[in-house]
Design a protein around this motif. Structure first.
Motif, PDB file in Angstrom:
ATOM      1  N   PHE A  95       0.842  -1.186   0.000  1.00 43.87           N
ATOM      2  CA  PHE A  95       0.000   0.000   0.000  1.00 43.87           C
ATOM      3  C   PHE A  95       0.876   1.234   0.000  1.00 43.87           C
ATOM      4  O   PHE A  95       1.990   1.222   0.532  1.00 43.87           O
ATOM      5  CB  PHE A  95      -0.928  -0.003   1.220  1.00 43.87           C
ATOM      6  N   THR A  96       0.348   2.333  -0.588  1.00 41.41           N
ATOM      7  CA  THR A  96       1.099   3.586  -0.595  1.00 41.41           C
ATOM      8  C   THR A  96       1.148   4.141   0.822  1.00 41.41           C
ATOM      9  O   THR A  96       0.314   3.811   1.661  1.00 41.41           O
ATOM     10  CB  THR A  96       0.430   4.612  -1.536  1.00 41.41           C
ATOM     11  N   GLY A  97       2.100   4.970   1.060  1.00 44.02           N
ATOM     12  CA  GLY A  97       2.254   5.560   2.386  1.00 44.02           C
ATOM     13  C   GLY A  97       1.239   6.649   2.633  1.00 44.02           C
ATOM     14  O   GLY A  97       0.564   7.132   1.727  1.00 44.02           O
ATOM     15  N   GLU A  98       1.132   7.049   3.873  1.00 43.03           N
ATOM     16  CA  GLU A  98       0.190   8.094   4.262  1.00 43.03           C
ATOM     17  C   GLU A  98       0.538   9.385   3.530  1.00 43.03           C
ATOM     18  O   GLU A  98       1.695   9.791   3.471  1.00 43.03           O
ATOM     19  CB  GLU A  98       0.259   8.323   5.769  1.00 43.03           C
ATOM     20  N   GLY A  99      -0.475  10.008   2.935  1.00 40.59           N
ATOM     21  CA  GLY A  99      -0.256  11.256   2.207  1.00 40.59           C
ATOM     22  C   GLY A  99       0.276  11.061   0.802  1.00 40.59           C
ATOM     23  O   GLY A  99       0.572  12.030   0.112  1.00 40.59           O
ATOM     24  N   VAL A 100       0.414   9.809   0.369  1.00 43.00           N
ATOM     25  CA  VAL A 100       0.922   9.505  -0.970  1.00 43.00           C
ATOM     26  C   VAL A 100      -0.200   8.863  -1.766  1.00 43.00           C
ATOM     27  O   VAL A 100      -0.790   7.884  -1.320  1.00 43.00           O
ATOM     28  CB  VAL A 100       2.135   8.539  -0.913  1.00 43.00           C
ATOM     29  N   SER A 101      -0.500   9.437  -2.927  1.00 38.15           N
ATOM     30  CA  SER A 101      -1.570   8.862  -3.744  1.00 38.15           C
ATOM     31  C   SER A 101      -1.003   7.785  -4.659  1.00 38.15           C
ATOM     32  O   SER A 101       0.186   7.754  -4.938  1.00 38.15           O
ATOM     33  CB  SER A 101      -2.251   9.952  -4.566  1.00 38.15           C
ATOM     34  N   GLY A 102      -1.867   6.906  -5.103  1.00 42.21           N
ATOM     35  CA  GLY A 102      -1.466   5.847  -6.017  1.00 42.21           C
ATOM     36  C   GLY A 102      -2.137   4.544  -5.653  1.00 42.21           C
ATOM     37  O   GLY A 102      -2.605   4.352  -4.528  1.00 42.21           O
ATOM     38  N   ALA A 103      -2.189   3.670  -6.625  1.00 34.16           N
ATOM     39  CA  ALA A 103      -2.825   2.369  -6.437  1.00 34.16           C
ATOM     40  C   ALA A 103      -1.904   1.441  -5.646  1.00 34.16           C
ATOM     41  O   ALA A 103      -0.679   1.506  -5.791  1.00 34.16           O
ATOM     42  CB  ALA A 103      -3.139   1.740  -7.790  1.00 34.16           C
ATOM     43  N   PRO A 104      -2.479   0.567  -4.838  1.00 33.49           N
ATOM     44  CA  PRO A 104      -1.662  -0.458  -4.187  1.00 33.49           C
ATOM     45  C   PRO A 104      -1.010  -1.334  -5.259  1.00 33.49           C
ATOM     46  O   PRO A 104      -1.491  -1.414  -6.392  1.00 33.49           O
ATOM     47  CB  PRO A 104      -2.680  -1.270  -3.374  1.00 33.49           C
ATOM     48  N   LEU A 105       0.068  -1.991  -4.907  1.00 38.63           N
ATOM     49  CA  LEU A 105       0.775  -2.872  -5.835  1.00 38.63           C
ATOM     50  C   LEU A 105       0.627  -4.321  -5.406  1.00 38.63           C
ATOM     51  O   LEU A 105       0.843  -4.650  -4.234  1.00 38.63           O
ATOM     52  CB  LEU A 105       2.263  -2.525  -5.878  1.00 38.63           C
ATOM     53  N   LEU A 106       0.258  -5.171  -6.356  1.00 40.72           N
ATOM     54  CA  LEU A 106       0.251  -6.609  -6.103  1.00 40.72           C
ATOM     55  C   LEU A 106       1.666  -7.119  -6.295  1.00 40.72           C
ATOM     56  O   LEU A 106       2.307  -6.819  -7.308  1.00 40.72           O
ATOM     57  CB  LEU A 106      -0.674  -7.333  -7.091  1.00 40.72           C
ATOM     58  N   VAL A 107       2.183  -7.868  -5.350  1.00 40.37           N
ATOM     59  CA  VAL A 107       3.496  -8.493  -5.475  1.00 40.37           C
ATOM     60  C   VAL A 107       3.232  -9.914  -5.958  1.00 40.37           C
ATOM     61  O   VAL A 107       2.601 -10.707  -5.263  1.00 40.37           O
ATOM     62  CB  VAL A 107       4.254  -8.503  -4.130  1.00 40.37           C
ATOM     63  N   VAL A 108       3.689 -10.208  -7.180  1.00 42.90           N
ATOM     64  CA  VAL A 108       3.424 -11.500  -7.806  1.00 42.90           C
ATOM     65  C   VAL A 108       4.726 -12.275  -7.941  1.00 42.90           C
ATOM     66  O   VAL A 108       5.719 -11.762  -8.462  1.00 42.90           O
ATOM     67  CB  VAL A 108       2.768 -11.310  -9.197  1.00 42.90           C
ATOM     68  N   ASP A 109       4.718 -13.514  -7.453  1.00 44.26           N
ATOM     69  CA  ASP A 109       5.857 -14.413  -7.610  1.00 44.26           C
ATOM     70  C   ASP A 109       5.711 -15.064  -8.984  1.00 44.26           C
ATOM     71  O   ASP A 109       4.952 -16.010  -9.165  1.00 44.26           O
ATOM     72  CB  ASP A 109       5.853 -15.464  -6.504  1.00 44.26           C
ATOM     73  N   ALA A 110       6.421 -14.522  -9.976  1.00 40.51           N
ATOM     74  CA  ALA A 110       6.339 -14.981 -11.358  1.00 40.51           C
ATOM     75  C   ALA A 110       7.565 -15.823 -11.704  1.00 40.51           C
ATOM     76  O   ALA A 110       8.562 -15.816 -10.980  1.00 40.51           O
ATOM     77  CB  ALA A 110       6.244 -13.793 -12.300  1.00 40.51           C
ATOM     78  N   ARG A 111       7.485 -16.535 -12.823  1.00 40.43           N
ATOM     79  CA  ARG A 111       8.605 -17.385 -13.260  1.00 40.43           C
ATOM     80  C   ARG A 111       9.892 -16.599 -13.412  1.00 40.43           C
ATOM     81  O   ARG A 111      10.971 -17.079 -13.078  1.00 40.43           O
ATOM     82  CB  ARG A 111       8.263 -18.061 -14.597  1.00 40.43           C
ATOM     83  N   GLU A 112       9.778 -15.367 -13.922  1.00 42.58           N
ATOM     84  CA  GLU A 112      10.974 -14.560 -14.164  1.00 42.58           C
ATOM     85  C   GLU A 112      11.376 -13.717 -12.964  1.00 42.58           C
ATOM     86  O   GLU A 112      12.264 -12.898 -13.043  1.00 42.58           O
ATOM     87  CB  GLU A 112      10.781 -13.677 -15.404  1.00 42.58           C
ATOM     88  N   GLY A 113      10.731 -13.929 -11.840  1.00 45.94           N
ATOM     89  CA  GLY A 113      11.050 -13.185 -10.624  1.00 45.94           C
ATOM     90  C   GLY A 113       9.845 -12.417 -10.128  1.00 45.94           C
ATOM     91  O   GLY A 113       8.730 -12.594 -10.608  1.00 45.94           O
TER      92      GLY A 113
END
Length: 69
Positions: free
Chosen positions: A16-34
Motif C-alpha cells: 500500500f502507498t504511504g500516508e499522504g501519498v496517492s497511487g494504487a496499491p501494488l500486487l506483489v506477484v511471484d512470477a517465473r521470471e522473478g
C-alpha cells in the motif's frame, strides 16, 4: 497490450502507498521470471474473483520489463 490468457504467478503480498501519498496499491506477484509488481488498478486488474482466487490482468506494454530493471 497482451490479450492472450496465461498464468503469471501467485500474489504473495500487497504493498500500500504511504500516508499522504496517492497511487494504487501494488500486487506483489511471484512470477517465473522473478517478482512482478502490478498496480491494483481497474484498467489493469480487469476481473477479481475471490472465490476462485484469481485476478485477470491486462498488462500494459513494457510493465514486465520495467519490473526486471
Amino acid at each position: 497490450m497482451s490479450t492472450a490468457p496465461s498464468l503469471l504467478g501467485s500474489v504473495t503480498d500487497v504493498q500500500f502507498t504511504g500516508e499522504g501519498v496517492s497511487g494504487a496499491p501494488l500486487l506483489v506477484v511471484d512470477a517465473r521470471e522473478g517478482e512482478l509488481l502490478i498496480p491494483l488498478a481497474e484498467d489493469i486488474c480487469t476481473k477479481i474473483d475471490p472465490a476462485a482466487r484469481r485476478i485477470d490482468v491486462l498488462l500494459p506494454e513494457g510493465l514486465r520489463e520495467l519490473n526486471s530493471e
